[in-house]
Design an enzyme around this catalytic site. Structure first.
Site, PDB file in Angstrom:
ATOM      1  N   ARG A 155      -1.981   2.926   0.757  1.00 47.22           N
ATOM      2  CA  ARG A 155      -2.201   2.739  -0.673  1.00 47.22           C
ATOM      3  C   ARG A 155      -3.691   2.537  -0.921  1.00 47.22           C
ATOM      4  O   ARG A 155      -4.390   1.892  -0.129  1.00 47.22           O
ATOM      5  CB  ARG A 155      -1.433   1.528  -1.199  1.00 47.22           C
ATOM      6  CG  ARG A 155       0.081   1.719  -1.280  1.00 47.22           C
ATOM      7  CD  ARG A 155       0.458   2.749  -2.338  1.00 47.22           C
ATOM      8  NE  ARG A 155       1.893   2.801  -2.572  1.00 47.22           N
ATOM      9  CZ  ARG A 155       2.750   3.532  -1.893  1.00 47.22           C
ATOM     10  NH1 ARG A 155       2.301   4.279  -0.897  1.00 47.22           N
ATOM     11  NH2 ARG A 155       4.042   3.525  -2.185  1.00 47.22           N
ATOM     12  N   GLU A 163      -5.461   9.035  -9.703  1.00 47.71           N
ATOM     13  CA  GLU A 163      -4.937  10.313  -9.251  1.00 47.71           C
ATOM     14  C   GLU A 163      -4.444  11.122 -10.446  1.00 47.71           C
ATOM     15  O   GLU A 163      -3.755  10.571 -11.305  1.00 47.71           O
ATOM     16  CB  GLU A 163      -3.797  10.092  -8.254  1.00 47.71           C
ATOM     17  CG  GLU A 163      -4.247   9.375  -6.987  1.00 47.71           C
ATOM     18  CD  GLU A 163      -3.138   9.240  -5.943  1.00 47.71           C
ATOM     19  OE1 GLU A 163      -1.981   9.654  -6.230  1.00 47.71           O
ATOM     20  OE2 GLU A 163      -3.419   8.735  -4.848  1.00 47.71           O
ATOM     21  N   HIS A 220      -3.202  13.271  -1.740  1.00 46.56           N
ATOM     22  CA  HIS A 220      -1.998  12.435  -1.669  1.00 46.56           C
ATOM     23  C   HIS A 220      -0.764  13.265  -1.327  1.00 46.56           C
ATOM     24  O   HIS A 220       0.166  13.414  -2.113  1.00 46.56           O
ATOM     25  CB  HIS A 220      -1.778  11.669  -2.971  1.00 46.56           C
ATOM     26  CG  HIS A 220      -0.888  10.463  -2.777  1.00 46.56           C
ATOM     27  ND1 HIS A 220      -0.796   9.450  -3.697  1.00 46.56           N
ATOM     28  CD2 HIS A 220      -0.043  10.124  -1.758  1.00 46.56           C
ATOM     29  CE1 HIS A 220       0.054   8.529  -3.259  1.00 46.56           C
ATOM     30  NE2 HIS A 220       0.519   8.925  -2.079  1.00 46.56           N
TER      31      HIS A 220
END
Length: 319
Positions: free
Chosen positions: A245, A284, A303
């Site tokens: 994360r 993101e 990601h």
């Protein structure tokens, strides 16, 4: 009257494609109006997209689903998210409204995250991006020749967090002939030994490891776990990998550390993380003009640690 279902953050535009069959979708659409959003929505656009929704499907934890947003959705009766953990949902606010929350099976996302972790490790240590760029441009060696690559065998791999993913990453490190050490807040020598690795102090792990890979659970206590001080403890030739994360790393501090390490005058004897492989970010998608995209000593992936076909099949069929 048909129910209204809104799907958020289908960045891969894969949600409908993974349905078991077209007839499955026809059965759903006979009873509900479904809107699928593939772009990131925030603020007024997000509220507008969710108006009238009876159910909301959240792809991963890409959109914060907090009390202020929930309060603006009077029709909301059900929320489901993909995976088994979501740090962006205000579960208390939903419970106060009596709104149930469901989740779907992970599928083999842990295995895929392990594979992406090792793709980043190998890409960084073996300089795959720069060497592939040379070949693509018609070159063979750059102006100063090719700096000899590091060898993973015999080097130390430091795994921070030895859960399901961390254990898999450690196992691969052992297969490469690496000296694998680990640390976590509750680690014991016995737990480490059961996985074939050695428990050490955090300071020893950071100062001695060629590769440091993060796999601890995000929480208020681990926010910015890798701060400027801890980044400075790492070897100058060390690689930091984060497929867990973004909150685990102070990205401003990492960016400053990498920028300093990339300067021609940087000394090999100085401490501080010299390279990073990153798959997770505070924002993101990462803005096109974000400075981290320009650094030569970072390998970035968008990601994709959980993005593989079996995972999405489980997500979509589970929903």
């Amino acid at each position: 009257m048909k129910k209204r279902i809104v799907v958020l953050d289908d960045w891969e535009q894969n949600f409908k494609k993974q349905a078991t069959s077209q007839s499955d979708w026809q059965a759903v659409e006979a009873n509900a109006n479904i809107t699928i959003h593939s772009d990131t929505l925030r603020g007024a656009k997000l509220v507008e997209a969710l108006q009238g929704a009876d159910a909301v499907i959240l792809m991963r934890d890409r959109t914060p689903f907090k009390a202020d947003l929930i309060a603006q959705l009077p029709n909301l009766k059900y929320v489901v998210f993909t995976g088994t953990r979501n740090t962006q949902i205000d579960f208390e606010a939903l419970a106060a409204r009596g709104i149930p929350v469901g989740c779907t099976a992970f599928g083999p996302s842990k295995e895929n995250t392990c594979e992406i972790t090792w793709a980043l490790i190998l890409g960084a240590v073996k300089q795959l991006e720069s060497n592939a760029s040379l070949m693509r441009s018609g070159q063979w060696r750059d102006a100063i020749g090719t700096v000899p690559m590091s060898l993973l065998s015999g080097q130390r791999l430091g795994v921070i967090g030895l859960g399901e993913i961390g254990s898999r990453v450690a196992k691969v490190g052992l297969a490469f002939g690496m000296d694998v050490v680990c640390w976590s807040p509750n680690m014991t020598p016995e737990r480490a030994a059961a996985k074939g690795v050695t428990s050490v102090s955090l300071e020893e792990l950071l100062t001695s490891s060629k590769v440091v890979s993060l796999h601890i659970v995000p929480s208020p206590a681990t926010k910015h776990f890798m701060n400027a001080e801890r980044l400075a403890m790492m070897r100058s030739d060390a690689v930091l990998i984060n497929t867990s994360r973004a909150t685990l790393v102070d990205m401003d501090a990492l960016q400053a550390t990498l920028a300093k390490a990339s300067q021609p005058e940087a000394s090999a004897s100085q401490s501080g993380c010299g390279f990073a492989g990153i798959d997770v970010y505070n924002e993101e998608p990462v803005p096109a003009d974000h400075p981290i995209r320009k650094l030569p000593n970072v390998l970035l992936t968008p990601h994709v640690g959980f993005v593989c076909e079996p995972v999405f099949q489980n997500f979509d069929n589970g929903v």
